[in-house]
Design a protein around this motif. Sequence first.
Motif, PDB file in Angstrom:
ATOM      1  N   THR A  15     -64.700  -5.268 -25.573  1.00 33.82           N
ATOM      2  CA  THR A  15     -65.397  -5.345 -26.865  1.00 33.82           C
ATOM      3  C   THR A  15     -64.644  -6.259 -27.841  1.00 33.82           C
ATOM      4  O   THR A  15     -65.045  -6.389 -28.990  1.00 33.82           O
TER       5      THR A  15
ATOM      6  N   ASN B 157     -69.773  -6.961 -33.642  1.00 32.99           N
ATOM      7  CA  ASN B 157     -69.037  -5.708 -33.437  1.00 32.99           C
ATOM      8  C   ASN B 157     -68.336  -5.244 -34.706  1.00 32.99           C
ATOM      9  O   ASN B 157     -68.210  -4.043 -34.956  1.00 32.99           O
TER      10      ASN B 157
ATOM     11  N   THR C 273     -69.053  -1.688 -36.421  1.00 35.62           N
ATOM     12  CA  THR C 273     -67.971  -0.754 -36.754  1.00 35.62           C
ATOM     13  C   THR C 273     -68.085  -0.294 -38.204  1.00 35.62           C
ATOM     14  O   THR C 273     -67.952   0.896 -38.516  1.00 35.62           O
TER      15      THR C 273
ATOM     16  N   GLN D  54     -71.740   2.227 -36.005  1.00 30.20           N
ATOM     17  CA  GLN D  54     -72.515   2.099 -34.770  1.00 30.20           C
ATOM     18  C   GLN D  54     -71.602   1.779 -33.592  1.00 30.20           C
ATOM     19  O   GLN D  54     -70.467   1.348 -33.761  1.00 30.20           O
ATOM     20  N   ALA D  55     -72.101   1.958 -32.400  1.00 30.00           N
ATOM     21  CA  ALA D  55     -71.331   1.664 -31.189  1.00 30.00           C
ATOM     22  C   ALA D  55     -71.226   0.155 -30.988  1.00 30.00           C
ATOM     23  O   ALA D  55     -72.198  -0.578 -31.181  1.00 30.00           O
TER      24      ALA D  55
ATOM     25  N   LYS E 146     -70.477  -3.375 -28.729  1.00 32.38           N
ATOM     26  CA  LYS E 146     -70.970  -3.829 -27.428  1.00 32.38           C
ATOM     27  C   LYS E 146     -69.929  -4.690 -26.718  1.00 32.38           C
ATOM     28  O   LYS E 146     -69.098  -5.344 -27.345  1.00 32.38           O
TER      29      LYS E 146
END
Length: 431
Positions: A289, A333, A337, A341-342, A344
């Motif tokens: 990530t 990302n 963050t 949220q998640a 990828k």
Amino acid sequence: MPKRILIAGGGYVGLYTALQLQKNMQPGEVEVTVVNPENFMVYRPLLPEVASGTLEPRHAVVPLRAVLRKSRFVSGTLTGLDVERRVATVQPPAGPTREFEYDELVLGLGATSKLLPIPGLVDHGIGFNSLAEAAYLRDHVLGQLELAHATNDPELRRCALTFVFVGGGYTGVEAIAELQDMAVDVLEGYPGLDPAEMRWILIEAMDRILGTVSDDLAELATTELTARGIDIRTGTLLESAENGRLQLSDGTKLTTDTLVWVAGTRPQSILGELGLPVDERGRVVVDDTLRVNGHANIWSAGDCAAVPDLVKGGTCPPSAQYAVRQARQLGDNLLRTVRGQAVKSFRYRSRGEFVTLGKNKAVAEVLGCKINGSLAWTLRRAYYATQIPMLNRTVRVLGDWLIGMPFGHDVVDFGSREEPRGAFRRAAGKR
């Protein structure tokens, strides 16, 4: 309070991460600060054309202040990091160091020339990683032609017309190809100089040039270069360069004023001093990530990071094509963050490779198809024209290309810009 995102480095990773944030962030969501020693990003795939004079040097850079209008730009160099306090120390061009607090930190410091302990290399070699080096080499090659044309000394003439490049990767191949093409093109302006007098030598330690591309593509490039008289020495090392006298591992001895070192790069040494995990090559270790291992709020990508390649295995190659895609994923990302949220994983498959070999000359592999000659050269230019992140610069680059196509290379040598105060000192009677 907006989250503070600090980006150290203004190359591909720094610029494209900031651009991705600017594109998708909401008002008041984040504060982006970019720190870089220079206020521009060099578009490195265009450096060979700067060296040959095909492109104006200013057109091969992206001015950071102009494109990062929603971010804060600070001129300076990262010198330290306190991961507990989340504080980065930056050295400005002058004055005391400054401290910058951050919530998320991006390390995009790129790479520098990887030098070996070869006697005389530091004193007599020059790299090919910066705009200044590319512009200097153009002037230097033209200056050597002027010197050879003006002298009656056969040894001095032979030395001036010998050009040695060490390193047969992308940079070395493109640099020697563009400069040799330029030198041959302008030689008609030097009556009495025979193209056969010029010696262009490419030294590569491996068993072939362009080790990161397919065998077929490397063979196409080798065939093109050797047909033009470029002497390719594979499986060969530079052992010494003292006093401009080169000693090669195959026993060859050369005297030259032109030694270009393009034998690889290494991450900036500061990375090993920050207390972060690095691999055997000095690259920051990140997960898929792009987050630094063991540090939830520190990220890295590009040449200075060991990014896992989820498509081919191992780590991603240090190319502009991968760095741009990593930076865009990193920007996404970071916002994920901030928004809880998640994140990828980064996953990318190369679309192809281009290697420029001079005007109307190139080799390429696009979607599995091997191409060479004018078509590859045209496709390469079309691709890079679409990748420059600023319409202003795209138009300037296209203008240089279009205006230059019907004409030859310019023979003007601006070598005096290496010593801009020379004329002023001579006017004062000083040398």
